[in-house]
Design an enzyme around this catalytic site. Sequence first.
Site, PDB file in Angstrom:
ATOM      1  N   HIS A   1       0.831  -1.214   0.000  1.00  0.00           N
ATOM      2  CA  HIS A   1       0.000   0.000   0.000  1.00  0.00           C
ATOM      3  C   HIS A   1       0.861   1.258   0.000  1.00  0.00           C
ATOM      4  O   HIS A   1       0.550   2.251  -0.643  1.00  0.00           O
ATOM      5  CB  HIS A   1      -0.911   0.020   1.221  1.00  0.00           C
ATOM      6  CG  HIS A   1      -1.658  -1.248   1.386  1.00  0.00           C
ATOM      7  ND1 HIS A   1      -2.223  -1.647   2.564  1.00  0.00           N
ATOM      8  CD2 HIS A   1      -1.925  -2.205   0.495  1.00  0.00           C
ATOM      9  CE1 HIS A   1      -2.794  -2.808   2.387  1.00  0.00           C
ATOM     10  NE2 HIS A   1      -2.626  -3.171   1.145  1.00  0.00           N
TER      11      HIS A   1
ATOM     12  N   CYS B   1      -5.990  -1.496 -18.001  1.00  0.00           N
ATOM     13  CA  CYS B   1      -5.617  -0.579 -16.911  1.00  0.00           C
ATOM     14  C   CYS B   1      -4.554  -1.167 -15.985  1.00  0.00           C
ATOM     15  O   CYS B   1      -4.213  -0.567 -14.983  1.00  0.00           O
ATOM     16  CB  CYS B   1      -6.840  -0.152 -16.114  1.00  0.00           C
ATOM     17  SG  CYS B   1      -7.589  -1.496 -15.201  1.00  0.00           S
TER      18      CYS B   1
HETATM   19  C1  PEP Z   1      -4.924  -5.202 -12.152  1.00  0.00           C
HETATM   20  O1  PEP Z   1      -5.105  -6.241 -11.514  1.00  0.00           O
HETATM   21  O2  PEP Z   1      -4.270  -5.152 -13.219  1.00  0.00           O
HETATM   22  C2  PEP Z   1      -5.485  -3.928 -11.671  1.00  0.00           C
HETATM   23  C3  PEP Z   1      -5.470  -2.848 -12.416  1.00  0.00           C
HETATM   24  O3  PEP Z   1      -5.966  -3.906 -10.409  1.00  0.00           O
HETATM   25  P1  PEP Z   1      -5.040  -3.869  -9.103  1.00  0.00           P
HETATM   26  O4  PEP Z   1      -3.632  -3.692  -9.547  1.00  0.00           O
HETATM   27  O5  PEP Z   1      -5.576  -2.759  -8.287  1.00  0.00           O
HETATM   28  O6  PEP Z   1      -5.302  -5.236  -8.527  1.00  0.00           O
END
Ligand code: PEP
Length: 755
Positions: free
Chosen positions: A367, A680
């Site tokens: 985090h 993303c």
């Molecule tokens: C992912 O898993 O690629 C994502 C964008 O979510 P996080 O990194 O928040 O798990």
Amino acid sequence: MPSAPGGPRLLLRRLREIMAEPVGAQDRLDKIVVLIAANMVAEVCSVYVLRGDGVLELFATEGLKREAVHLTTMRAGEGLVGLIASTAEPLALSDAQSHPAFSYKPETGEEIYHGFLGVPLLRAGNTLGVLVVQNRTYRIYTEEEIEALEITAMVLAELVATGELQALAPVETGSALRRAVSQRGVSLSDGVGLGHVVLHEPRVVVKNLIAENIDAELQRLEEAIGEVRASIDELIERGDVAHHGEHREVLETFRMFAHDQGWLRRMREAVTSGLTAEAAVERVQSDNRARMLRQTDPYLRERLHDLDDLANRMLHRLVGRDMVSERASLPDNAILVARSMGPAALLDYDRSRLRGLVLEEGGPTSHIAIVARALGLPAVGEVANATSLADPGDAIIVDGSVGDVQIRPTSDVEAAYAEKARLRARRQEQYRKLRDLPSVTKDDVAVKLQLNAGLLVDLPHLEETGAEGVGLFRTELQFMVAERMPTASEQQALYSAAFAEAGDLPITFRTLDIGGDKILPYMQSIEEENPALGWRAIRIGLDRPGLLRVQLRALLKAAAGRPLKIMFPMIATCDEFIRAKEIVEREKAHLSRHDHVLPADLKLGAMLEVPSLLFQLREICAVADFISVGSNDLMQFLFAIDRENRRVANRFDPLSAPMLRALRQVAEEAQKAGCVATVCGEIGGRPLEAMALIGLGFRSLSMSPASIGPVKAMLLELNASQVGSFIHEELEHAGSGDSLRPQLMRFAETHGIPI
Ligand code: PEP
Ligand code: MG
């Protein structure tokens, strides 16, 4: 065999008297060496003090030739004295002259002495000098004698640190042996920061060393032990052990150490020999630190670290200081150094004065790393012993691009990094120039570039980078940095503020993605064998819809008539998405009944992170308005590699054929269904990977703010259809698991595409 007649207790009492005498510094030191020689039954006692220029100088002696005082010098590492200074460890020899490191200094007349015992003058883990006793005989010094001399050395170290000896030396004294140290950790957040060390939890410097009343000191020690034990029990019982990285296992180990009879006995013995309770804790801690630095087994080193933490807790209790730093008085160009830190603690600091962060713990997906990236703060984690090696005020460089930390860098190293920082700034300047250019490839294919965000501190990056909106707003960050569960109105306030900051640009909010590695400190954590595969994200949302409903209502209200995009994390089946959508519909109906303005346009999307959804693409595209590929989790589940486990996390390449084929399928099916598909995950922000994604057919990417410039620079030089044909062709011929990275790299090079 001779033995110390008075023992350390008597010696310490006499030392205290000498320290209080109204005499000059040299006289005081001369008296001290006479006293120590007598007490240790040695013919020689000498004190060497480390000067600011890294040279050890003989400051006083009983037994060696007096004319050598302030004349004999040696470098750290030179001779036996230099060896002790550089290793910070005692050295006991029955025949000093046969030791390979022995270096003869004719002016001292020490050739007649054989028995040799030297100990470092240590203060807060730093070497300030060396104390030596010598005997004509081939004397074997006992453990007790070594211990007695080390205790005496603590008092001398305090004398050196006060600066009283400054008048006797041509150059500054009292500075510790502080070499340049270069450490390699793991990169948490990109960027290069130059500045000065600020310890997140400042070390306690013990000033009151000699006990006036030993029984009273023993009592204080027992009380501190009792309090520390009770506080650990309380932390374990409260159950919120995820707080500040104090995982249950660490606390259980703490508890075990707090009852460790060997540790307790050594501290009690140190008090009995005449030290105050805090000096006794520090004395045992110094030994422990020396063992820690020697220890190569990572498990044992970690345990010694726990013991070090425990000693720090005891010191803070005994010296009566709280374990918080003076955040208000943060100097300019501060680089925070901490063992571990919670995200909320980092946000407490004044960002405008921070230049970097160094942690002994903390992996790239922790985090704190997420928050450091949001703040654009260069950060490096997993830097062994950083808090012991760095002193407040030391010059330090954090290179988040590769994961390097330079403590007390030499001037040429500093100059090299300053140049690197300047180059980066220049490159950033060039990216800024691209800010207002339309994000289209050479063959006029528009590729939407958006930001990943989660905190309000992220949103000014929209303006800076020219991003076309927020493609992933990680709503869990607000929950992770809070001390308690944010209320409905707090959630709404954050979303409203985000809307206000974004102006006309769209934001895609992701509903709470907690569980797995994202633990809320105030939530009772449940034990799971495989948390990544456990009760998390939308699974919690559907099983406990109360939490999800509150959040959805806050989002719908915050949109207040504007367009709104919401997506759900970790969707594994179409059915899960449909159930989440039904909850949104119910909330909409509820708000309508209560005359709230509904969003002008509401789009609902599914994150594609679980491979099962790859086999329901047609179905999900029919019900969702958009799909967002979370490549971080998709890679994790597709290849069965724990993204948090460094042993395996980078074992497979996202540019390998299996992943690229999966992504191609997503792009193609979405296009057929007229459903927007975005990426993303981290891969969208790396120029080479982004180039491949465009080749596969993606026309929308969301990434960290620092990636927008490099990705845009790449795509402005790219011909989308050319890279499309290239990658499809390569995928036809690639072996089952081959990485296409070399071929893509060559493509970029031959077409002059900046990567
Ligand atoms: C992912 O898993 O690629 C994502 C964008 O979510 P996080 O990194 O928040 O798990
Ligand atoms: Mg994810």
